[in-house]
Design an enzyme around this catalytic site. Structure first.
Site, PDB file in Angstrom:
ATOM      1  CE1 TYR A   1      -3.369  -2.962   0.324  1.00 21.38           C
ATOM      2  CE2 TYR A   1      -3.647  -2.146   2.577  1.00 21.38           C
ATOM      3  CZ  TYR A   1      -3.835  -3.218   1.345  1.00 21.38           C
ATOM      4  OH  TYR A   1      -4.935  -4.031   1.454  1.00 21.38           O
TER       5      TYR A   1
ATOM      6  CG  HIS B   1      -0.834  -8.505   0.223  1.00 26.57           C
ATOM      7  ND1 HIS B   1      -0.474  -7.423   0.219  1.00 26.57           N
ATOM      8  CD2 HIS B   1      -2.264  -8.519  -0.005  1.00 26.57           C
ATOM      9  CE1 HIS B   1      -1.682  -6.341  -0.021  1.00 26.57           C
ATOM     10  NE2 HIS B   1      -2.625  -7.389  -0.186  1.00 26.57           N
TER      11      HIS B   1
END
Length: 279
Positions: free
Chosen positions: A51, A109
């Site tokens: 991010y 992730h």
């Protein structure tokens, strides 16, 4: 502040029913949004290496002035760092970017199965937990076959699996698997295709019956199914509105009616964990 239900994993670790998503909340505005969210009552903050906002999240956590023991700050290990030595450095780098003594919850992730290094990544997280670099470890977007493999090869079961869950993609079978094994489910993109979803008749009718918004109705559906929703909201008004959904009780028929919105093509994008590759 809304007193949120908590859900507990196989090892006693627990999460509040609603957390704060930070995807695309970057820079000073992102730090301010995180601080505001914590002030509003959020205690679970979700971020990721990819991010590119761990620094801002860490600044927001520091600015909020809430005792660290009250917060669960989450980040995620990216696919390009699965190899053992890369994973170790990445985990430590995330801790440094966040400016924390340890990350409270660290996830892989995506499994990136064609790369076939997710077991190495999991071993690196297990080792980081043993060293105190992270407190709790889990995964994101793992299928049962991936979960079973990492536990079989390391003896360590994740406490969390963060997956795509929303009314268009309710994931009944995966949620049942998680419950059976004491793995907490976190829902990313919990509102799905929000613009389309909040206009669904079943959503608007249930919302009207409870005197709440359609978005709150969807979040209450997550709470009723014991999935931890992590919606993003930049403004205090939306942050507070999302939190208030934790106090809404939907009955079984309402939950079933919303779940029935599920579609065969309900995914938001081509994100099948069996094939998707994240860098």
């Amino acid at each position: 502040m809304t007193a949120l239900p908590r859900f507990t994993a196989h090892n006693g670790f627990s999460l509040p029913a609603l957390g704060f998503g930070t995807y695309a909340l970057n820079g000073d505005a992102g730090a301010d949004a995180v601080a505001t969210a914590i002030g509003a009552g959020y205690r679970l903050i979700d971020s990721a290496f990819n991010y590119e906002n761990e620094g801002s999240v860490g600044r927001g956590v520091a600015a909020a002035g809430v005792d660290r023991s009250e917060l669960i700050v989450t980040t995620k290990l990216p696919g390009r760092h699965h190899a053992r030595l890369k994973a170790r450095a990445s985990i430590e780098e995330s801790r440094s970017r966040l400016g924390l003594d340890a990350t409270d919850l660290h996830l892989i992730h995506w499994p990136n199965p064609s790369q076939d290094e997710y077991v190495q990544a999991w071993e690196a997280l297990v080792e980081a937990q043993q060293r105190g670099v992270v407190r709790q470890i889990g995964v994101s977007n793992f299928l049962p076959e991936h979960l079973e493999r990492i536990e079989r090869e390391t003896g360590v079961r994740p406490v969390v699996n963060q997956i795509e869950v929303h009314p268009y993609f309710p994931q009944d079978e995966q949620l049942a698997y998680h419950r059976e094994h004491g793995i907490l489910t976190e829902a990313w993109s919990p509102l799905g295709r929000a613009k389309e979803l909040i206009e669904e008749r079943v959503i608007t009718e249930i919302a009207a019956a409870h005197g709440i918004s359609p978005a709150q109705t969807v979040l209450a559906w997550h709470v009723a199914r014991e999935t931890v929703a992590i919606p993003k909201a930049a403004s205090l008004e939306h942050q507070q509105s999302n939190l208030a959904a934790g106090a809404v009780d939907l009955d079984a028929a309402e939950v079933e009616a919303i779940t029935a919105l599920g579609r065969a093509d309900g995914r938001l994008f081509d994100g099948d964990p069996a094939t998707h590759e994240e860098s």
